[in-house]
Design a protein around this motif. Structure first.
Motif, short mmCIF file in Angstrom:
data_model
loop_
_atom_site.label_atom_id
_atom_site.label_comp_id
_atom_site.label_asym_id
_atom_site.label_seq_id
_atom_site.Cartn_x
_atom_site.Cartn_y
_atom_site.Cartn_z
N ASP A 23 17.23 -12.48 -2.51
CA ASP A 23 16.46 -12.35 -3.56
C ASP A 23 16.46 -10.90 -3.84
N TRP A 24 16.56 -10.67 -5.51
CA TRP A 24 16.41 -9.39 -5.83
C TRP A 24 15.46 -9.00 -6.74
N VAL A 25 15.40 -7.65 -6.85
CA VAL A 25 14.18 -7.13 -7.88
C VAL A 25 15.05 -6.10 -8.59
N VAL A 26 14.51 -6.30 -9.88
CA VAL A 26 15.11 -5.66 -11.19
C VAL A 26 13.96 -4.68 -11.62
N VAL A 27 14.48 -3.26 -11.53
CA VAL A 27 13.52 -2.34 -11.66
C VAL A 27 14.01 -1.64 -13.23
N ALA A 59 13.85 -11.13 -9.80
CA ALA A 59 12.57 -10.94 -10.45
C ALA A 59 12.35 -9.57 -10.84
N LEU A 60 11.40 -9.27 -11.98
CA LEU A 60 11.25 -7.97 -12.60
C LEU A 60 10.02 -7.48 -11.54
N ALA A 61 10.43 -6.13 -11.26
CA ALA A 61 9.37 -5.45 -10.63
C ALA A 61 8.05 -5.48 -11.11
N ARG A 62 6.91 -5.74 -10.14
CA ARG A 62 5.65 -6.29 -10.65
C ARG A 62 4.76 -5.62 -9.53
N THR A 63 3.45 -5.72 -10.10
CA THR A 63 2.05 -5.31 -9.37
C THR A 63 1.37 -6.41 -9.54
N VAL A 82 7.23 -0.37 -13.89
CA VAL A 82 6.96 -0.45 -12.43
C VAL A 82 7.99 -0.08 -11.45
N THR A 83 7.71 0.63 -10.48
CA THR A 83 8.55 1.11 -9.67
C THR A 83 9.09 0.43 -8.42
N LEU A 84 9.94 0.49 -7.68
CA LEU A 84 10.38 -0.38 -6.60
C LEU A 84 9.42 -0.30 -5.46
N GLU A 85 9.03 0.89 -5.30
CA GLU A 85 8.08 1.08 -4.05
C GLU A 85 6.53 0.51 -4.59
N GLN A 86 6.34 0.47 -5.83
CA GLN A 86 5.03 -0.30 -6.13
C GLN A 86 5.33 -1.87 -5.97
N ASP A 87 6.45 -2.50 -6.32
CA ASP A 87 6.66 -3.75 -5.77
C ASP A 87 6.75 -4.15 -4.41
N LEU A 88 7.17 -3.15 -3.47
CA LEU A 88 7.04 -3.45 -2.38
C LEU A 88 6.00 -3.26 -1.58
#
Length: 387
Positions: A23-27, A59-63, A82-88
């Motif tokens: 799975d991938w996150v896109v920032v 998936a787009l990075a999200r909160t 939205v940052t990677l850290e916020q998504d994590l």
């Protein structure tokens, strides 16, 4: 835009396990840009896309913001800011909140690698309490990794107990509970799934049929002993067929409660959790007929034929094999006789009888059915006769 590998793939690489899906996150991107790049949208509640070539999920990075009860009560926010850290930070457990750059550099703001090294299942943040599915997921990861010594962190167990007390688990939809149970049944130590649920108080709310096994074996000084679910534990060593493991779990319940857990109780459980018929049917067979297999050595040929007919063995021999596997597992745990080969031999003998021969003799109608039955009984008796 920046793309990161996230979640289970990062975790399993660090554990030396095969990575089955990524799975991938896109920032820094938008849905419009993803569409322009050829990605296919699949997410209903938040922007998830399939890669045009690999078909892996991006998936787009999200909160997320809690708006109601249960795992659906969320409002999702995703945009290029939205940052990677916020998504994590919105993820469930620290070991699932790690990311990796295209160059293989680990990004670990929640200290998941440390918990991975220490064998701890720890929640990322207090937001864990907003989604009751996370209780089930934590229990499932315990079932997956407990053979390596993984345990639920004390503070995470305390948080899960608070969630149960607050009634969050009461908002779980049956289909999601079953989905997590079905996955847990296929883990390395599926019985651990129920241990964790009992430990946080969720077992009584979700699987009231199983909680008495723990209550009746609880020791105040040390908690419940091991092997509350011995048939399920043995099944995990013998088979990877989920239906067989589910039937083994039902044997544990039936062995503990006796006639109190019969067809009506099984139907109530299956109806409540929307359990598929293939699980219900095999479980019903195990509860009703396993004791007849244990005493098959003293049964007459007619009784063996009746048992095979009750099991629908002539039309569904593959299900008979699953049933006999359940019986073999249960028999091994409780010191019963394993008469699986006798049932297989009886079925082989009975199916060797051809109705064509009887038709050639002029036997038709109702008489044909009775003649076929008698011929099968004789064939079974000959098969079982000492040589």
């Amino acid at each position: 835009m920046d793309i990161y590998l996230v979640g289970g793939a990062v975790r399993d690489k660090r554990l030396g396990l095969p990575v089955r899906e990524r799975d991938w996150v896109v920032v820094g991107s938008t849905p419009e840009e993803m569409l322009q790049l050829g990605y296919t949208p699949v997410g209903k509640d938040f922007p998830v896309f399939l890669h045009p070539d690999t078909k892996e999920e991006y998936a787009l990075a999200r909160t997320e913001r809690k708006t109601g009860h249960g795992y659906t009560g969320f409002e999702t926010f995703a945009d290029a800011g939205v940052t990677l850290e916020q998504d994590l930070q919105r993820r469930d457990l620290t070991i699932n909140a790690m990311a990796e750059t295209p160059d293989g550099e680990l990004i670990d703001p929640c200290h998941g690698l440390e918990d991975l090294d220490n064998g701890l299942l720890r929640h990322v943040s207090p937001a864990f309490a907003e989604d009751p599915v996370r209780i089930l997921r934590t229990a499932r990861f315990a079932a997956r990794f407990s053979h390596w010594g993984f345990k639920v962190a004390h503070e995470t167990n305390a948080l899960m107990r608070h969630m149960v007390h607050a009634g969050e688990v009461d908002h779980l939809v049956p289909e999601r509970v079953w989905t997590e149970l079905a996955r847990a049944l296929l883990e390395k130590t599926p019985a651990r799934f129920f241990d964790v649920l009992y430990g946080c108080g969720a077992l009584a709310r979700l699987f009231a049929e199983i909680e008495p096994l723990y209550l009746d074996n609880d020791r105040p000084e040390h908690g419940p002993p091991e092997h509350i679910l011995p048939v399920l534990e043995h099944a995990a060593d013998v088979t990877e067929v989920a239906e067989v493991r589910f039937a083994a779990l039902l044997c544990d319940i039936g062995n503990h409660t006796g006639a109190a857990f019969g067809k009506d109780a099984l139907d109530e459980l299956c109806d409540r959790l929307r359990i598929p018929n293939v699980y219900r049917e095999l479980g019903d067979m195990a509860l009703q007929h396993r004791n007849k297999v244990y005493t098959a050595a003293s049964a007459s040929a007619a009784e063996l034929l009746e048992l095979l007919e009750s099991l629908d063995a002539f039309r569904r021999p593959e299900r008979l094999e699953h049933f006999l596997t359940v019986c073999r597992i249960d028999a091994s745990v409780h010191g019963q006789a394993d008469n699986s080969d006798m049932l297989r031999g009886a079925l082989t003998a009975a199916t060797s009888v051809s109705s064509d021969t009887l038709l050639q003799q002029g036997i038709t109608g109702k008489a044909l059915g009775e003649a076929l039955r008698q011929a099968r009984i004789r064939a079974i008796a000959a098969e079982a006769a000492p040589t």
